[in-house]
Design an enzyme around this catalytic site. Structure first.
Site, short mmCIF file in Angstrom:
data_model
loop_
_atom_site.label_atom_id
_atom_site.label_comp_id
_atom_site.label_asym_id
_atom_site.label_seq_id
_atom_site.Cartn_x
_atom_site.Cartn_y
_atom_site.Cartn_z
N ASP A 34 0.82 -1.12 -0.04
CA ASP A 34 0.24 -0.04 -0.10
C ASP A 34 0.92 1.29 0.14
O ASP A 34 1.94 1.38 0.72
CB ASP A 34 -0.72 -0.07 1.27
CG ASP A 34 -1.92 0.97 1.33
OD1 ASP A 34 -2.39 1.23 0.09
OD2 ASP A 34 -2.61 1.40 2.44
N HIS A 35 0.43 2.14 -0.78
CA HIS A 35 1.19 3.41 -0.97
C HIS A 35 2.93 3.28 -0.93
O HIS A 35 3.44 4.04 -0.14
CB HIS A 35 1.04 4.40 0.34
CG HIS A 35 -0.64 4.93 0.08
ND1 HIS A 35 -0.99 5.84 -0.72
CD2 HIS A 35 -1.34 4.65 0.87
CE1 HIS A 35 -2.31 5.88 -0.66
NE2 HIS A 35 -2.77 5.26 0.28
N ARG A 39 -8.87 0.11 12.82
CA ARG A 39 -8.11 0.68 14.03
C ARG A 39 -9.03 1.17 15.14
O ARG A 39 -8.91 1.03 16.22
CB ARG A 39 -7.31 2.02 13.70
CG ARG A 39 -6.10 1.68 12.73
CD ARG A 39 -5.57 2.79 12.25
NE ARG A 39 -4.45 2.47 11.21
CZ ARG A 39 -3.45 3.20 10.97
NH1 ARG A 39 -3.25 4.32 11.46
NH2 ARG A 39 -2.53 2.65 9.97
P1 13P Z 1 -8.90 4.91 5.54
O1 13P Z 1 -8.05 5.81 6.32
O2 13P Z 1 -10.15 5.55 5.02
O3 13P Z 1 -9.22 3.52 6.14
O4 13P Z 1 -8.09 4.60 4.10
C1 13P Z 1 -7.05 3.57 4.19
C2 13P Z 1 -6.46 3.62 2.79
O5 13P Z 1 -6.78 4.17 1.71
C3 13P Z 1 -5.22 2.74 2.82
O6 13P Z 1 -4.54 2.98 1.48
O1 G3H Z 2 -3.17 5.35 3.46
C1 G3H Z 2 -2.53 4.84 4.74
C2 G3H Z 2 -2.83 3.66 5.15
O2 G3H Z 2 -3.78 3.82 6.17
C3 G3H Z 2 -1.75 2.97 6.03
O3 G3H Z 2 -1.42 3.83 7.20
O4 G3H Z 2 0.88 4.06 6.92
O5 G3H Z 2 -0.25 4.32 9.16
O6 G3H Z 2 0.03 2.18 8.21
P1 G3H Z 2 -0.05 3.56 7.93
ZN ZN Z 3 -4.60 4.82 0.94
#
Ligand code: 13P
Ligand code: G3H
Ligand code: ZN
Length: 315
Positions: free
Chosen positions: A81-82, A259
Site C-alpha cells: 500500500d502506498h 483501528r
Molecule cells: P482509510 O483511512 O479511510 O481507512 O483509508 C485507508 C487507505 O486508503 C489505505 O490505503
Molecule cells: O493510507 C494509509 C494507510 O491507512 C496505512 O496507514 O501508513 O499508518 O500504516 P499507515
Molecule cells: Zn490509501
C-alpha cells in the site's frame, strides 16, 4: 491461496468491489481471514511501509504465509500500500507480493508517469501487477501529507493518458475521500460525476478508491464513552460502495475502521475490567469483533458470497 489483484478485478469488474484491508499484527491477520471466510469473500491484504517496519517485514510476511496454511480456502492478493519506488522494488524482488502500489501522486504529471512506468516495467517482468495514483486525496499517507485545501480530484482526461503512458494495471483515483477518521469536513463529498467521467474514458479499467473507511459513529461513541477523545470523526457512507463498483471501482481501501474496532475493544475491556492484564483477553474479543466487522463490510462491498465464483474462475 495468493493470487494477483488482476484476477480478482476480472471477476469483480462492474459488479462488486474487493475489500483491501491493512494489517499490522497477528490479531488483525486472524480476524481478517476469519471474517472473509465467514462471509465467503475474496480479499486483498495491504501492507504499508509503516506496517512492514512496525515489527519486521519478514515477521509480517510470515504471518500471512501462516494464515494461508491455516485457512487453505482463502483466496487473496498481497499488496504493498502506498509504496515509494524503493519499497516497490523491495517487494517486487521479494517474490512474495502479488501486487504493489507506486504512489507518486505528489509528483507532477510527467514525473508521476515516469516513476510509475519504471515500477511497472520491473513488476511486469516478474508477473506482478501495479496500482498507481493520479490526483491527491486529503489526509496523511505513508510519505505524503496533504491538507484538504491542496487535495486534487483526478482529472478524467489525464487519467486516460496516464494509464496509456504508464502501463499501470489499476488506478487509484481521488474523488472526494480522504485518509483517516476525519473525512468530508466543509463541503467535501463523493464525486460520482468525476468517477463516471473517468470510467467513460477508461472503460473496463479497474479503479481504486482509497480513504474509504466509514468511521461508524457507534464505534466512535463507544470509544469516547470508554475514555477516548475522538471528536468530529466522519467517514464514507458504505451504502455508496455498490454505486462506486458499478462505475468501475474494483478495490476499496479500508484501514481506519479496523483501528477503531481495535481501540473500542481495548478501551472497553480495560475500562470495564481494570483488574485485567492478560493481553489475550482483549485480543480474543478483538479477533472476533474484527471478523464480524470484515464480514459486514464485505456485504456492503458486494464481495460477500463471491468466493466460489472466483475459485471457479481461477481453477
Ligand atoms: P482509510 O483511512 O479511510 O481507512 O483509508 C485507508 C487507505 O486508503 C489505505 O490505503
Ligand atoms: O493510507 C494509509 C494507510 O491507512 C496505512 O496507514 O501508513 O499508518 O500504516 P499507515
Ligand atoms: Zn490509501
Amino acid at each position: 491461496m495468493i493470487v494477483t489483484t488482476k484476477k480478482l478485478f476480472e471477476a469483480a469488474y462492474g459488479k462488486y468491489a474487493i475489500g483491501a484491508y491493512n494489517i499490522n499484527n497477528l490479531e488483525q491477520t486472524m480476524g481478517l481471514f476469519r471474517g472473509n471466510l465467514d462471509s465467503q469473500a475474496p480479499f486483498i491484504i495491504q501492507l504499508s511501509k509503516g506496517a512492514r517496519s512496525y515489527t519486521n517485514k519478514v515477521m509480517l510476511e510470515n504471518l500471512i504465509r501462516g494464515a494461508d496454511e491455516v485457512f487453505p480456502d482463502a483466496i487473496f492478493a498481497v499488496h504493498l500500500d502506498h509504496g515509494d519506488e524503493e519499497t516497490c522494488y523491495d517487494c517486487i524482488n521479494s517474490g512474495f507480493y502479488s501486487s504493489v502500489m507506486i504512489d507518486a501522486s505528489h509528483e507532477e504529471f510527467d514525473n508521476n508517469i515516469a516513476v510509475t512506468k519504471r515500477v511497472v516495467d520491473a513488476a511486469h517482468a516478474k508477473g506482478i501487477v501495479v496500482e498507481a495514483e493520479l490526483g491527491q486525496l486529503g489526509g496523511v499517507e505513508e510519505h505524503v501529507k496533504v491538507d484538504e485545501a491542496n487535495a486534487k480530484l483526478t482529472d478524467p482526461k489525464q487519467a486516460k493518458e496516464f494509464v496509456e503512458r504508464s502501463g499501470c494495471d489499476s488506478l487509484a483515483v481521488a474523488i472526494g475521500t480522504s485518509h483517516g477518521a476525519f473525512k468530508f469536513s466543509g463541503s467535501q463529498s463523493l464525486h460520482f460525476d468525476v468517477l463516471a467521467e473517468i470510467q467513460k474514458n477508461l472503460p473496463e479499467f479497474p479503479l481504486v478508491m482509497h480513504g474509504s473507511s466509514s468511521v461508524p459513529q457507534e464505534e466512535v461513541e463507544r470509544i469516547n464513552k470508554a475514555g477516548g477523545e475522538i471528536l468530529g470523526a466522519k467517514g464514507v457512507d458504505a451504502t455508496q460502495f455498490k454505486e462506486a463498483a458499478s462505475l468501475g471501482v474494483t478495490k476499496i481501501n479500508i484501514d481506519t475502521d479496523g483501528r477503531l474496532v481495535w481501540t473500542r475493544v481495548h478501551r472497553e475491556v480495560f475500562a470495564e475490567h481494570p483488574e485485567v492484564f492478560d493481553l489475550r483477553n482483549p485480543g480474543t474479543i478483538f479477533m472476533a469483533e474484527y471478523a464480524k466487522f470484515i464480514a459486514r463490510k464485505n456485504e456492503y462491498l458486494g464481495s460477500a458470497g463471491q468466493l466460489a465464483n472466483v475459485r471457479k474462475m481461477i481453477s
